[in-house]
Structure formats: C-alpha cells, structure tokens
Scaffold this active site. Structure first.
Site, PDB file in Angstrom:
ATOM      1  CB  SER A 146     -14.300  18.904 -15.848  1.00 46.98           C
ATOM      2  OG  SER A 146     -13.690  18.758 -17.109  1.00 46.98           O
ATOM      3  CE1 TYR A 159     -15.697  23.730 -17.645  1.00 48.99           C
ATOM      4  CE2 TYR A 159     -13.842  22.302 -18.195  1.00 48.99           C
ATOM      5  CZ  TYR A 159     -15.184  22.457 -17.894  1.00 48.99           C
ATOM      6  OH  TYR A 159     -16.022  21.362 -17.842  1.00 48.99           O
ATOM      7  CE  LYS A 163     -16.540  22.279 -14.474  1.00 46.12           C
ATOM      8  NZ  LYS A 163     -17.868  22.061 -13.869  1.00 46.12           N
TER       9      LYS A 163
END
Length: 255
Positions: A146, A159, A163
């Site tokens: 990401s 998150y 990533k």
C-alpha cells in the site's frame, strides 16, 4: 501451447478481479481464492472474456491449514503455478485514534495482510524451486502492500504497520528467489476505487480535487491489474524486490 497459470488471492472483486483479468489478457490461466462466493461468477466471466480459463476455491488465508489445502489444489488443478499475486487484505476495523486501537484489529491486520501472504508465498515458492516445477511462461511473486508502506496514517496504525511489514517480506523473498530466476515485486496502490474505500468516497473526492496526488483522479482497480500483468510478464526484467507505486504520485514528498 499450454498457458502458464497465475494464482490470485482475494480474487472475487476489486484489485483481485482486475488482476485476474489483466493476467488472462496477458496469456495466463487464472486460479482465484477468497472468503466468499459472491463475485466469483463475474470474475470468471471477465477472465474468460479476456481469453483465459478460470477456477476458484474458498479459502481463509489466515488459516494455515486452509492455505495448505488451497495451494495443493492450485498446484494440481492445471499442473502447477507460475505466478502468485498476494492480494487478499483487510483494513482497520475502525479508523480513529491510535490510542484506541484494539488487539483484535491489530491481530486481524497483521494476520491477513502480513502473515498470510508470507505463508502462501512460502508454500508456493517451495513448489516452484522443486525439481520438475513448470515453466510455461514467466514466473513471479507479487505482494500488494500500500501507499501506507511509505506514508504513515495514525488513524489506521495497524493497517500501516501490516503494509510496511509485508513490503519487507517481499524484499526478503526477492533475495531468496533471485537464484531461482523468480522475480518478486511489491505493488503499492494509492487511493483506489474499491469496496474498501467506498465508505470514504466523499472524503477522498474532496482531497483528490484539492491535490492529494499530482494526478488528480481516483485510481481504478484496472490501473493496478495492468501494472501487475506488465511486471509478471517480464516488462522490467532487470528488477526484483522493487516497490512500484500505483498511486498517481501520492507518495512523493512535495513542498
């Protein structure tokens, strides 16, 4: 001529579906897995329209026993796998103050976004390096990280952490698999129009219009799918372990 085979996790919609279609158009037959059945009929129809065969299986990639069974199925279904796209992923359970992040949300992100692609890739890679593994076309491993692998978002710390971690996993696999002739790529999507971003559409419509990224539009799943297909099919052959930003320039530092 027998076509090479690509395995795509999280294949029933969004970036997963777009990756399946782009790979089919590039000459691959495609196997997909995901948690639920909804959307697989549409993915299959799109793959077949692009010239490839498609088959799928249910799999929770956070369950390592299920991963083992899924990869067994994938490897035997059409006689091996040349390319793997680790696309399955989740966001934070709730965006907000990092002081309120729960162990449940943290573990969910790390389990699905980092741990799962490591063990799916390990399982596939072991078979790739074994004697007699097929080479019907270009081989590659792809990890979807990401823009948050490079850009911190304090409102979804778990998150972001997952990533940047999977980005390092990609680099480590690149070192190991280079001696086997298998390149490894890290794809870093930016703001992409998917189900995951649907809840924040209005927010990002405004921010994109204000210049969030130099290219002032939403990314589409097809933007990511085309990039994956180009890399897998050898468009940049003297590269492995590199991160490719498919984000309209979002990641660039600007004054």
């Amino acid at each position: 001529m027998t076509r090479p085979v690509a395995l795509v996790t999280g294949a029933r919609r969004g970036i997963g579906r777009a990756s399946c279609v782009a790979l089919a158009a590039a000459g691959y037959d495609v196997l997909g897995c995901d948690l639920g059945e909804d959307g697989f009929a549409e993915t299959g129809a799109a793959v077949e329209a692009a010239g490839g065969r498609f088959a799928w299986q249910l799999c929770d990639v956070s369950d390592l026993d299920a991963v083992e069974a899924m990869v067994d199925w994938a490897w035997t279904h059409w006689g091996g796998v040349e390319a793997l796209v680790n696309n399955a992923g989740v966001g934070a359970l709730q965006r907000g103050d990092l002081l309120e992040v729960t162990p449940e949300s943290w573990d969910r992100c790390l389990d699905i976004n980092t741990r799962a692609p490591f063990f799916v890739s390990q399982n596939v890679a072991r078979r790739m390096v074994a004697e007699g593994a097929p080479m019907r076309g270009n081989r590659a491993l792809v990890f979807i990280s990401s823009a948050n692998a490079a850009m911190a978002s304090a409102d979804r710390t778990e998150y972001s952490a997952s990533k940047i971690a999977v980005s390092m996993v990609a680099r480590c696999f690149a070192i190991r698999m280079a001696e086997e002739g298998v390149p490894v790529y890290d794809i870093r999507p930016g703001v992409i129009r998917t189900d995951m971003t649907a809840a924040v559409t209005a927010k990002y419509d405004k921010r994109i219009a204000e210049g969030l990224s130099p290219i002032r539009r939403w990314g589409e799943p097809e933007d990511v799918g085309r990039a994956i297909a180009a890399l897998v099919t050898g468009a940049i052959p003297f590269s492995t372990g590199d991160a490719f930003h498919i984000d309209g320039g979002l990641h660039m530092h600007r004054l």
